[in-house]
Design an enzyme around this catalytic site. Structure first.
Site, PDB file in Angstrom:
ATOM      1  N   ASP A 272       0.868  -1.349   0.073  1.00 20.62           N
ATOM      2  CA  ASP A 272       0.031  -0.154  -0.107  1.00 20.62           C
ATOM      3  C   ASP A 272       1.087   1.135  -0.020  1.00 20.62           C
ATOM      4  O   ASP A 272       2.247   1.162   0.274  1.00 20.62           O
ATOM      5  CB  ASP A 272      -1.052  -0.022   1.171  1.00 20.62           C
ATOM      6  CG  ASP A 272      -2.204   0.720   0.788  1.00 20.62           C
ATOM      7  OD1 ASP A 272      -2.194   1.815   0.061  1.00 20.62           O
ATOM      8  OD2 ASP A 272      -3.248   0.719   1.447  1.00 20.62           O
TER       9      ASP A 272
HETATM   10  C1  BGC Z   1      -5.044   3.141  -0.094  1.00 21.90           C
HETATM   11  C2  BGC Z   1      -4.833   1.905  -1.293  1.00 21.90           C
HETATM   12  C3  BGC Z   1      -4.678   2.817  -2.673  1.00 21.90           C
HETATM   13  C4  BGC Z   1      -3.373   3.501  -2.698  1.00 21.90           C
HETATM   14  C5  BGC Z   1      -3.072   4.644  -3.751  1.00 21.90           C
HETATM   15  C6  BGC Z   1      -3.772   4.005  -0.158  1.00 21.90           C
HETATM   16  O1  BGC Z   1      -3.889   5.124   0.790  1.00 21.90           O
HETATM   17  O2  BGC Z   1      -4.962   2.275   1.136  1.00 21.90           O
HETATM   18  O3  BGC Z   1      -6.083   1.284  -1.238  1.00 21.90           O
HETATM   19  O4  BGC Z   1      -4.812   1.880  -3.459  1.00 21.90           O
HETATM   20  O5  BGC Z   1      -3.540   4.530  -1.404  1.00 21.90           O
HETATM   21  O6  BGC Z   1      -4.114   5.430  -3.772  1.00 21.90           O
END
Ligand code: BGC
Length: 740
Positions: A272
């Site tokens: 993530d």
């Molecule tokens: C989220 C993810 C997301 C990523 C990219 C993170 O803060 O938890 O689900 O895909 O950001 O935007």
């Protein structure tokens, strides 16, 4: 003579059939051989590429080069990997180095309904369509990886991100996630199933350490990920922010072993954004691509920060010193190259499509099938279009855009039809009057901005409008702002925000003919539920929201959605909350999932705590009768198919769909069990007055529990009980079987 002829015919037929089967078997065998050969060819190709890459080039492939891309190797014609959120449509373009919008004019998309809505359809075929269509949009936007779908289990109604997931049941989430993945990947775009694992709340998500029993981990939190890997053959996975057993999920020894050794996942594990914390662990415990590590991983970034990522220069140094064996790097690069071959290096993929009528139609179909009718006193719905009626549409959610906000799943939708516009388009004869009723303030990420309008004035206007109408449709619920249904924070209370409960009560005082239409991705407390005539749960429905809602309210489409999670009467009735703060939200460092396997309806059923609305519940404008419920035999052995058959008759006056649900329980067991667990379901469309026969098969192996004493699944012998019904709280028949 006639008999002889018939016999001859039968023999010829048998001969044809068996040769067809033989041909089929040969074709299958050939396909497997071709598959094996092409896999071997691919692996050899990857070997040869790895040999040509320098250490620096290989390390560079393991981390981001921009907010949403990782580099290729131009020298060898190896392309970059481009990613985008996900999962309800393809997110608008974000700047190269920061979270600002790039301001493109060609990145508007179709917004599909939220995954809670998809789960509520209980229709895996629609999930496949969803995947194909959203994947086409990702492909058109030149994305190689779509960051979704999410399958974190719904553990508490306060989790700000439940709307992006597929509910509280591991079996339902597994059945719904697999076709989505397959659909997306037919476009040469990888799905990226997230967030692996135990990211079940947003509060303190970036550090909280989750303690959970092995049994609950394997029975509740892992199955949908396992299905994504083993049945969906997903090409990438995203790690969770939180920790498990004191180690971050992005580089967690145990989770990595489960994923790559036990399940044989051959794709890439992507972090993530900003979820990496340690070079050595990332190197050793299976992290393949590091994304989003900025100063705080979310809102800031320093120029050239990418070289300082955990899997960049610090990794290179450890490799050069010999502290980490190059084979760990090669494994990552192999997985990344596999991902590239399946996506960015796949010359056969199509070009994709965007914003076409077909996508809008699919979005509407999913939206209408996912809407759940919870209460419908005296057939309040459907409402016929009639010039003699005045319909009051009250509430901010009748007009508020819901594709905006919510965090990373926000969308730049080309169209979003609001409930009010949808109703106006459908009701040409009736008079529609409207009042906002309450105001919640603008949607801003990670901040709550106050409302600007005078609340008292809004309320008085609403009461006046309500008093003039024959029917009131109150559109309330939550929205996509911080501390509502939004990433990065949890809801702060179970009740409706912005004084909606008071407003609903006051509206009912001036007009008893009031219904509530909830727009939310979470359960809410409903102190007014027995005073309203009808209640509909509509989720976040995307581009075609208003049309889908009008389809249901008008009766053009008969509702068939079923709740993918329980609505407890009060927060304390939810399992996680009943164990106090250490269970939810934790003490800010640690958190213990004290309820174990008893999540959602498993808790309500077993502890006999009635929810307000139960998992699997949802009404229709017609009535169904489920009869002739039978099981093919009484005694089974391991790895055998249990066949449950029944007849479903549409006994009402509308055509419509019903979901037959099969739950299984084991009354006497050496471990604590839930009273019953969903093990099979089937949605079936039946014209009024007609009937259909159904067959649902369940493999006995799927009745095993995760036995912590042997760290493996264990199928207990003895009696099991099969519950068949159309909701977890409406079981029509109990059957008993034995496994010996
Ligand atoms: C989220 C993810 C997301 C990523 C990219 C993170 O803060 O938890 O689900 O895909 O950001 O935007």
């Amino acid at each position: 003579m006639i008999m002889q002829k018939n016999n001859l015919k039968r023999q010829v037929l048998l001969l044809i059939m068996s040769s067809l089967l033989l041909i089929n078997a040969k074709v299958n065998a050939q396909q497997i051989t071709v598959q094996n050969n092409s896999n071997q060819y691919l692996e050899k190709r990857i070997d040869s590429i790895i040999q040509q890459l320098t250490l620096e080039e290989k390390v560079a492939m393991c981390h981001a080069q921009s907010k949403f891309s990782s580099p290729g190797v131009p020298r060898l014609g190896i392309p970059e990997i481009w990613m985008s959120d996900g999962p309800h449509g393809v997110r608008g373009e974000i700047n190269w180095d920061d979270w600002g919008y790039a301001g493109w004019t060609n990145d508007s998309i179709t917004a599909f309904p939220a995954l809670t809505c998809l789960a509520a359809t209980f229709n895996p075929k629609l999930s496949k369509k969803y995947g194909i269509n959203v994947g086409e949009e990702a492909r058109y936007r030149k994305k190689d990886v779509l960051l979704g779908p999410g399958v974190n289990i719904y553990r508490t109604p306060l989790n700000g991100r439940n709307f992006e997931y597929m509910g509280e049941d591991p079996y339902l989430a597994s059945k719904m996630v697999v076709p989505y993945i397959k659909g997306v990947q037919t476009n040469g775009v990888a799905a990226c199933v997230k967030h692996y694992v135990l990211n079940n709340q947003e509060l303190w998500r970036d550090h909280i350490n989750v303690e959970v029993s092995d049994r609950a981990l394997h029975e509740i939190y892992l199955p949908a990920f396992k299905a994504a890997v083993q049945e969906g053959k997903v090409w990438s996975l995203m790690s969770a922010y939180n920790q498990y057993q004191g180690q971050y999920c992005s580089h967690n020894e145990k989770l990595n072993k489960i994923l790559k050794e036990d399940w044989k996942f051959d794709g890439a594990l992507i972090t993530d954004w900003g979820a990496t914390h340690n070079t050595k662990e990332a190197a050793l415990y299976g992290l393949d691509i590091e994304m989003g590590t900025g100063t705080d991983g979310l809102t800031m970034s320093t120029k050239n920060a990418y070289d300082y990522y955990y899997l960049a220069n610090p990794f290179l140094e450890l490799l050069k010193k010999g502290d980490i064996d190059e084979s760990f790097l090669n494994d990552k690069v192999r997985r990344i190259l596999r991902l590239m071959h399946r996506t960015s290096m796949n010359k056969n993929r199509g070009f994709g499509k965007i914003n076409n009528q077909e996508h809008l139609d699919v979005a509407r179909e999913i939206a209408t099938e996912g809407i759940v009718l919870l209460k419908n006193e005296n057939s309040f719905f459907p409402i016929k279009d009639n010039k003699n009626i005045t319909i009051a549409v009250i509430g901010e959610n009748a007009t508020r855009p819901m594709t905006i906000g919510g965090g990373s799943s926000e969308l730049k939708a080309k169209h979003e039809i609001s409930p009010l516009d949808g109703l106006k388009a459908r009701y040409k004869n009736a008079t529609i009057i409207h009042a906002m009723g309450y105001e919640s303030g603008p949607s801003v990420y990670a901040k709550v901005l106050p409302a600007k309008l005078d609340a008292e004035k809004l309320k008085n206007e609403a009461l006046e409008v309500a008093s003039k109408a024959d029917i009131v449709l109150f559109f309330g619920g939550l929205n996509k702002s911080h501390l509502q249904d939004c990433e990065g924070g949890d809801r702060q209370s179970y009740g409706l925000p912005f004084a909606q409960d008071d407003l609903i009560n006051d509206i009912i005082k001036v007009n008893t003919n009031t219904s509530v239409i909830l727009v939310s991705g979470n359960a809410v407390e409903m102190p007014w539920h027995n005073k309203t005539k009808a209640i509909i749960q509509t989720w976040y429905l995307g581009s075609q929201a208003g049309l889908a809602i009008a389809d249901i309210i008008s009766g053009d489409v008969n509702p068939s959605g079923k709740l993918p999670f329980s609505f407890p009467k009060k927060l304390q009735d939810n399992a996680a909350h009943s164990f106090g703060k250490i269970s939810y939200p934790g003490d800010s460092i640690n958190q213990i999932y004290k309820e174990g396997i008893l999540v959602g309806y498993r808790w309500h059923d077993t502890k006999k705590i009635k929810p307000l609305f139960a998992f699997g519940e949802g009404l229709s404008y017609t009535t169904f009768n489920i009869s002739e419920i039978k099981v093919n035999k009484k005694i089974f052995s391991k790895n055998e198919e249990i066949k449950i058959t029944c007849k479903v008759t549409n006994t009402g006056t509308y055509d419509g769909s019903e979901v037959v649900q099969v739950y299984i329980g084991k009354p006497k067991s050496k471990v604590k069990r839930a009273l019953k667990e969903l093990k099979g379901f089937q949605k079936v469309f039946i014209n009024k007055g007609e009937a259909k026969d159904l067959e649902i098969t369940i493999n006995t192996n799927d009745l095993a529990f995760y036995d912590e004493s042997i760290s493996n699944w264990n199928l207990e012998n003895g009696s099991y009980e099969i519950f068949v019904g159309n909701a977890s709280n409406n079981i029509i028949s109990n059957l008993k079987i034995k496994i010996l």
